[in-house]
Design a protein around this motif. Structure first.
Motif, PDB file in Angstrom:
ATOM      1  N   ILE A 176       0.831  -1.211   0.000  1.00  9.16           N
ATOM      2  CA  ILE A 176       0.000   0.000   0.000  1.00  9.16           C
ATOM      3  C   ILE A 176       0.862   1.256   0.000  1.00  9.16           C
ATOM      4  CG2 ILE A 176      -1.666   1.325   1.375  1.00  9.16           C
ATOM      5  CD1 ILE A 176      -2.717  -1.435   2.380  1.00  9.16           C
ATOM      6  N   GLU A 177       1.877   1.259   0.853  1.00 10.67           N
ATOM      7  CA  GLU A 177       2.746   2.436   0.971  1.00 10.67           C
ATOM      8  C   GLU A 177       3.549   2.666  -0.312  1.00 10.67           C
ATOM      9  OE1 GLU A 177       3.025   4.624   3.358  1.00 10.67           O
ATOM     10  OE2 GLU A 177       2.085   3.724   5.116  1.00 10.67           O
ATOM     11  N   LEU A 178       3.991   1.597  -0.943  1.00 12.93           N
ATOM     12  CA  LEU A 178       4.779   1.732  -2.165  1.00 12.93           C
ATOM     13  C   LEU A 178       3.918   2.289  -3.297  1.00 12.93           C
ATOM     14  CD1 LEU A 178       7.637   1.299  -3.160  1.00 12.93           C
ATOM     15  CD2 LEU A 178       7.018  -1.020  -3.814  1.00 12.93           C
ATOM     16  N   ARG A 179       2.689   1.818  -3.394  1.00  6.31           N
ATOM     17  CA  ARG A 179       1.774   2.380  -4.402  1.00  6.31           C
ATOM     18  C   ARG A 179       1.580   3.871  -4.174  1.00  6.31           C
ATOM     19  NH1 ARG A 179      -1.851  -2.188  -4.173  1.00  6.31           N
ATOM     20  NH2 ARG A 179      -3.173  -0.963  -2.786  1.00  6.31           N
ATOM     21  N   ALA A 180       1.383   4.246  -2.901  1.00  2.00           N
ATOM     22  CA  ALA A 180       1.180   5.661  -2.580  1.00  2.00           C
ATOM     23  C   ALA A 180       2.424   6.482  -2.880  1.00  2.00           C
ATOM     24  CB  ALA A 180       0.781   5.807  -1.113  1.00  2.00           C
ATOM     25  N   LEU A 181       3.589   5.941  -2.532  1.00  5.00           N
ATOM     26  CA  LEU A 181       4.851   6.648  -2.749  1.00  5.00           C
ATOM     27  C   LEU A 181       5.084   6.931  -4.230  1.00  5.00           C
ATOM     28  CD1 LEU A 181       7.638   7.649  -1.655  1.00  5.00           C
ATOM     29  CD2 LEU A 181       8.457   5.302  -1.955  1.00  5.00           C
ATOM     30  N   GLY A 236       2.661   6.888  -6.578  1.00  2.16           N
ATOM     31  CA  GLY A 236       1.465   7.396  -7.242  1.00  2.16           C
ATOM     32  C   GLY A 236       0.864   6.399  -8.214  1.00  2.16           C
ATOM     33  N   LEU A 237       0.847   5.122  -7.838  1.00  2.00           N
ATOM     34  CA  LEU A 237       0.338   4.060  -8.694  1.00  2.00           C
ATOM     35  C   LEU A 237      -1.078   3.662  -8.299  1.00  2.00           C
ATOM     36  CD1 LEU A 237       3.532   1.812  -8.743  1.00  2.00           C
ATOM     37  CD2 LEU A 237       2.714   3.260 -10.609  1.00  2.00           C
ATOM     38  N   GLN A 238      -1.822   3.150  -9.258  1.00  2.00           N
ATOM     39  CA  GLN A 238      -3.181   2.705  -9.016  1.00  2.00           C
ATOM     40  C   GLN A 238      -3.224   1.185  -8.843  1.00  2.00           C
ATOM     41  OE1 GLN A 238      -5.803   4.899  -8.645  1.00  2.00           O
ATOM     42  NE2 GLN A 238      -4.176   6.440  -8.798  1.00  2.00           N
ATOM     43  N   LEU A 251      -3.520  -7.232 -10.671  1.00  2.00           N
ATOM     44  CA  LEU A 251      -2.671  -7.725  -9.586  1.00  2.00           C
ATOM     45  C   LEU A 251      -2.557  -6.592  -8.567  1.00  2.00           C
ATOM     46  CD1 LEU A 251      -0.004  -9.607 -11.745  1.00  2.00           C
ATOM     47  CD2 LEU A 251      -1.927 -10.583 -10.491  1.00  2.00           C
ATOM     48  N   ASP A 252      -1.367  -6.288  -8.079  1.00  2.00           N
ATOM     49  CA  ASP A 252      -1.251  -5.237  -7.062  1.00  2.00           C
ATOM     50  C   ASP A 252      -1.269  -3.840  -7.656  1.00  2.00           C
ATOM     51  OD1 ASP A 252      -1.188  -7.001  -4.936  1.00  2.00           O
ATOM     52  OD2 ASP A 252       0.977  -7.273  -5.075  1.00  2.00           O
ATOM     53  N   THR A 253      -0.775  -3.707  -8.890  1.00  2.00           N
ATOM     54  CA  THR A 253      -0.746  -2.380  -9.506  1.00  2.00           C
ATOM     55  C   THR A 253      -0.560  -2.538 -11.015  1.00  2.00           C
ATOM     56  OG1 THR A 253       0.234  -0.164  -9.362  1.00  2.00           O
ATOM     57  CG2 THR A 253       1.751  -2.016  -9.310  1.00  2.00           C
ATOM     58  N   ARG A 254      -0.629  -1.405 -11.736  1.00  2.00           N
ATOM     59  CA  ARG A 254      -0.329  -1.379 -13.162  1.00  2.00           C
ATOM     60  C   ARG A 254       0.681  -0.267 -13.417  1.00  2.00           C
ATOM     61  NH1 ARG A 254      -3.114  -4.056 -16.940  1.00  2.00           N
ATOM     62  NH2 ARG A 254      -2.737  -2.485 -18.547  1.00  2.00           N
ATOM     63  N   ILE A 255       1.711  -0.598 -14.196  1.00  2.00           N
ATOM     64  CA  ILE A 255       2.739   0.376 -14.551  1.00  2.00           C
ATOM     65  C   ILE A 255       2.937   0.312 -16.062  1.00  2.00           C
ATOM     66  CG2 ILE A 255       5.072   1.225 -14.114  1.00  2.00           C
ATOM     67  CD1 ILE A 255       5.146  -0.451 -11.571  1.00  2.00           C
ATOM     68  N   GLN A 256       2.719   1.413 -16.735  1.00  2.00           N
ATOM     69  CA  GLN A 256       2.858   1.487 -18.191  1.00  2.00           C
ATOM     70  C   GLN A 256       2.083   0.383 -18.903  1.00  2.00           C
ATOM     71  OE1 GLN A 256       7.063   1.647 -19.246  1.00  2.00           O
ATOM     72  NE2 GLN A 256       7.052   3.876 -19.057  1.00  2.00           N
ATOM     73  N   GLY A 257       0.891   0.089 -18.391  1.00  2.00           N
ATOM     74  CA  GLY A 257       0.030  -0.907 -19.022  1.00  2.00           C
ATOM     75  C   GLY A 257       0.300  -2.336 -18.619  1.00  2.00           C
ATOM     76  N   TYR A 258       1.343  -2.576 -17.828  1.00  2.00           N
ATOM     77  CA  TYR A 258       1.674  -3.937 -17.384  1.00  2.00           C
ATOM     78  C   TYR A 258       1.083  -4.192 -16.000  1.00  2.00           C
ATOM     79  CZ  TYR A 258       5.168  -4.350 -21.129  1.00  2.00           C
ATOM     80  OH  TYR A 258       5.800  -4.411 -22.341  1.00  2.00           O
TER      81      TYR A 258
END
Length: 298
Positions: free
Chosen positions: A80-85, A87-89, A93-100
């Motif tokens: 949770i903290e890493l997503r917030a740090l 700014g990821l949604q 899975l746990d998050t998406r970065i550049q469509g992955y």
């Protein structure tokens, strides 16, 4: 985390480079640069772990003293903290970065457990080594050939010895703030928190832990009061500084007493931290008095 980690094979000709390098670059950019990433992630890890250990309330001083459910929660908190740090949604899975789709995996041990739903996907690997105060951040495409053949009862598999060579590291074996309480004997911790008032607890902290910088978050935890900085100041003979001075102990600010700290040959003390010591010679007592500290005669 194991100490003999092999060098990464992920270079421009590696089959995963085209995926992992852009993701690493995006993470670094979102963090504000590599220096910010290397500072903020270790600080975040320290806070996540300390918030669960809760030394001031529980008397526990180490990760090993936590319940199994608490250890599991640290992993969730880091996610949770890493997503917030960054700014990821949240993603599939746990998050998406550049469509992955990216699964965030955290460990306090020597390896990560990769669930079946993350097979073939990218994992953002986070690790904290409490004993050595070192941390790790890397990316891996969780190909089956990078994972162990065996699995646990939840069908999770860990990164194999060969798989470690296919991790793209953002940083590894990087220092992070050590657990302040871990090296202190249990009786010292109990003595500090046995004092009934914030001033008394603060004074006992600096009496028991001398010649070692003490950060603000530790002071806040010991004072257990909102205006915790007030406990340090002189206060008509009642403040921690007053109490310690009567015992011949100096309480010094890294911001305002830096010259005296160096003159007394104390360890470097950050501007936001404090350090205490009992002068060991007439020369040191003279230096303290010249700096405006009122100490009793030896």
């Amino acid at each position: 985390m194991k100490q003999n980690i092999p060098d990464s094979l992920v270079d421009p000709v590696h089959p995963d480079f085209g995926i992992l390098f852009p993701l690493a670059d995006e993470i670094t950019t979102r963090a504000g640069g590599s220096l910010a990433l290397e500072y903020d992630v270790p600080q975040m890890l320290r806070q996540c772990i300390d918030d669960v250990i809760m030394t001031p309330k529980t008397g526990r001083r180490a990760y090993e003293e936590l319940e199994k459910t608490e250890k599991t929660y640290i992993g969730t908190r880091v996610e949770i903290e890493l997503r917030a740090l960054l700014g990821l949604q949240k993603g599939r899975l746990d998050t998406r970065i550049q469509g992955y789709d990216v699964d965030i995996k955290h460990t306090m041990g020597s390896n990560w457990m990769i669930p079946t739903e993350a097979l073939g996907e990218v994992c953002l690997l986070v690790a904290a080594d409490e004993v050595r105060a070192r941390c790790y951040l890397g990316l891996i495409k969780a190909r089956p050939e990078y994972l162990t053949a065996g699995q646990n009862k939840d069908a999770k598999r860990s990164v194999s010895a060969e798989g470690f060579r296919h991790i793209y590291w953002l940083f590894r074996d990087h220092p992070y703030p050590a657990n302040f309480w871990r090296p202190l004997p249990e009786e010292v911790v109990l003595r500090i928190f046995a004092a009934e008032t914030g001033n008394a607890r603060m004074a006992e902290l600096f009496r028991q832990v001398q010649r070692r910088p003490i950060p603000r978050d530790v002071l806040e935890a010991v004072a257990q009061q909102k205006d915790f900085m007030r406990r340090i100041r002189s206060d008509k003979g009642r403040g921690a500084r007053d109490i310690l001075a009567r015992d011949g102990i100096l309480l010094l600010s890294g911001q305002y007493d830096s010259q005296l700290i160096r003159a007394l040959d104390l360890p470097p003390c950050p501007a936001s931290a404090f350090i205490s010591c009992e002068p060991q010679s007439a020369q040191q007592r003279s230096l303290a008095r010249q700096a405006g500290f009122d100490l009793p005669e030896a």
